[in-house]
Design an enzyme around this catalytic site. Structure first.
Site, mmCIF file in Angstrom:
data_model
loop_
_atom_site.group_PDB
_atom_site.id
_atom_site.type_symbol
_atom_site.label_atom_id
_atom_site.label_comp_id
_atom_site.label_asym_id
_atom_site.label_seq_id
_atom_site.Cartn_x
_atom_site.Cartn_y
_atom_site.Cartn_z
ATOM 1 N N CYS A 183 82.074 -4.388 -41.331
ATOM 2 C CA CYS A 183 81.720 -5.801 -41.126
ATOM 3 C C CYS A 183 81.945 -6.650 -42.370
ATOM 4 O O CYS A 183 82.131 -7.853 -42.271
ATOM 5 C CB CYS A 183 80.273 -5.926 -40.644
ATOM 6 S SG CYS A 183 79.028 -5.492 -41.886
ATOM 7 N N CYS B 188 71.954 -13.466 -40.597
ATOM 8 C CA CYS B 188 71.881 -13.408 -42.072
ATOM 9 C C CYS B 188 70.498 -13.862 -42.528
ATOM 10 O O CYS B 188 69.888 -13.245 -43.414
ATOM 11 C CB CYS B 188 72.959 -14.288 -42.697
ATOM 12 S SG CYS B 188 74.633 -13.875 -42.185
ATOM 13 N N CYS C 289 77.603 -8.337 -42.022
ATOM 14 C CA CYS C 289 77.095 -8.835 -40.739
ATOM 15 C C CYS C 289 75.885 -7.998 -40.310
ATOM 16 O O CYS C 289 76.010 -7.151 -39.444
ATOM 17 C CB CYS C 289 78.210 -8.782 -39.701
ATOM 18 S SG CYS C 289 77.766 -9.598 -38.149
ATOM 19 N N CYS D 94 80.333 14.015 -42.046
ATOM 20 C CA CYS D 94 81.089 12.764 -42.203
ATOM 21 C C CYS D 94 81.448 12.160 -40.840
ATOM 22 O O CYS D 94 81.796 12.869 -39.893
ATOM 23 C CB CYS D 94 82.355 13.059 -42.992
ATOM 24 S SG CYS D 94 83.491 11.668 -43.056
ATOM 25 N N CYS E 60 68.141 3.481 -45.616
ATOM 26 C CA CYS E 60 68.473 2.850 -44.342
ATOM 27 C C CYS E 60 69.751 2.028 -44.468
ATOM 28 O O CYS E 60 69.769 0.992 -45.106
ATOM 29 C CB CYS E 60 67.321 1.971 -43.877
ATOM 30 S SG CYS E 60 67.660 1.205 -42.294
HETATM 31 FE FE1 SF4 Z 1 82.568 9.710 -44.096
HETATM 32 FE FE2 SF4 Z 1 82.389 7.079 -43.623
HETATM 33 FE FE3 SF4 Z 1 80.871 8.160 -45.496
HETATM 34 FE FE4 SF4 Z 1 83.494 7.959 -45.888
HETATM 35 S S1 SF4 Z 1 82.051 6.256 -45.690
HETATM 36 S S2 SF4 Z 1 82.239 9.768 -46.307
HETATM 37 S S3 SF4 Z 1 84.311 8.290 -43.824
HETATM 38 S S4 SF4 Z 1 80.756 8.629 -43.310
#
Ligand code: SF4
Length: 374
Positions: free
Chosen positions: A299, A65, A194, A260, A287
């Site tokens: 986390c 941290c 984290c 995704c 980032c």
């Molecule tokens: Fe996909 Fe994870 Fe972004 Fe949701 S948080 S859109 S599950 S990459």
């Protein structure tokens, strides 16, 4: 803010322009969902010569941290923290050691009785009276109780200090807990992660400095401005989720296309935090783990990070897409698969809402890119 005040700040900040400083204050206000009208008040509070004393203690943790804080930019947070806020004691950064450091700690507490902000990083072991974490020959749990009782405000920074984090993973051999479990008669602000986003800590401190009170907290004592929404609601990959485009393996076509990461174990659907909107790490714009192709680990969420298997899929708490996301452009006739709609509706328990969104946005036929097996 008077020009003279700003010159003093500029000297302290070593080259930060007035424009950058005001932009920073605006960003802090926006990050806390405060109106633009409070920006001068924030600027005034930050430029006040009366700096809030901060005492920073370390328990069972890795110091990540602090490292995250030290590596921040825009402008350099360590400049803001260390030049504008009086960091009276920080064990890791302390040049002194042994009796000298312990003396500095007790002097800082005595001189700032009732006024200082206590920041705790790391979990607190309770087993066998707390002997598994000792600093200066004293059990950490006793130090937190003693110093916390004299603090004006207490902030638990990181998941370990918030609820035990990695130190409290099953079987939790030293019975680690978070700060709130020890300081039961105080409100302990939790800034989990984290590491946590250092801007959330800074914004919390600036809120306290500006308004002389803590920001609004949720039922887990997290600042609502930072932990009020699911990561999934604002994720840049969300349009792919909504359109059934998923990475299935690290390095596959979907992964390379930036789809995704749900099936790689992303915990964004069950993690409340602002990582997707208030990014950090300062390794370039955009980032944060999901941006660089790693699924969210959860986390920042108690019972998710360090508890749920890393690559298992999570439930989807809110299946309705965030309204502000532009839909992915699809060719006429293309659409989402029934399988993907079932994922949204079934897992989220919001069949009607999800179905309506898909119906409104997309056509009826599937495409090669879409998930066929969900
Ligand atoms: Fe996909 Fe994870 Fe972004 Fe949701 S948080 S859109 S599950 S990459």
């Amino acid at each position: 803010m008077k020009e003279q005040n700003f010159r003093q700040i500029q000297e302290k900040l070593n080259g930060v322009t007035r424009r950058d400083f005001m932009k920073f204050c605006s960003a802090v206000a926006a990050g806390m969902a405060l109106p633009e009208a409070v920006v001068p008040k924030i600027a005034h509070a930050i430029s006040s010569p009366q700096r809030p004393p901060v005492i920073w203690l370390h328990g069972s943790e890795c110091t990540g941290c602090s490292m995250s804080l030290l590596r921040s930019e825009h402008p350099s947070i360590e400049k803001l923290i260390f030049d504008l806020i009086s960091l009276d004691f920080h064990e890791t950064l302390s040049a002194g050691a042994g009796h000298q450091a312990e003396g500095a700690l007790h002097q800082a507490v005595e001189e700032n009785y009732g006024k200082f902000i206590l920041v705790v990083e790391g979990a607190i072991p309770l087993k066998d009276g707390g002997i598994y974490c000792q600093v200066g020959g004293k059990n950490f749990v006793d130090s937190v109780k003693e110093i916390g009782a004299q603090a004006g405000a207490v902030i638990a920074v990181g998941s370990c200090a918030s609820w035990g984090g990695v130190a409290a993973m099953e079987p939790n051999p030293t019975e680690c807990v978070g700060v709130q479990s020890v300081l039961t008669d105080k409100t302990v602000v939790s800034i989990p992660g984290c590491p946590p986003n250092p801007y959330n800590l800074l914004s919390t401190v600036i809120h306290y400095l500006t308004f002389n009170k803590l920001p609004a907290l949720d039922k887990k004592n997290r600042p609502k401005f930072a932990y009020g929404r699911l990561i999934h609601e604002h994720c840049e990959r969300r349009p792919h989720f909504d359109n059934g485009r998923f990475a299935r393996q690290f390095g596959d076509e979907g992964h390379r296309q930036g789809y995704c990461l749900y099936y790689l174990g992303c915990k964004g659907p069950v993690t409340y935090a602002n990582c997707s909107t208030s990014q950090f790490g300062d390794a370039g714009s955009g980032c944060w783990p999901v941006a660089i192709g790693h699924p969210c680990f959860g986390c920042a969420e108690q019972g998710v990070g360090f508890h749920m298997p890393q690559f298992s899929t999570s439930p989807v708490l809110h299946a309705t897409p965030a309204a502000e996301h532009a839909p992915i452009t699809v060719e006429r006739g293309q659409g989402v698969s029934a399988g993907s709609a079932a994922l949204m509706a079934g897992l989220g328990g919001a069949a009607i809402g999800a179905g309506a969104v898909f119906t409104a946005k997309l056509g009826t036929k599937g495409s090669a890119d879409e998930d066929e097996k969900a």
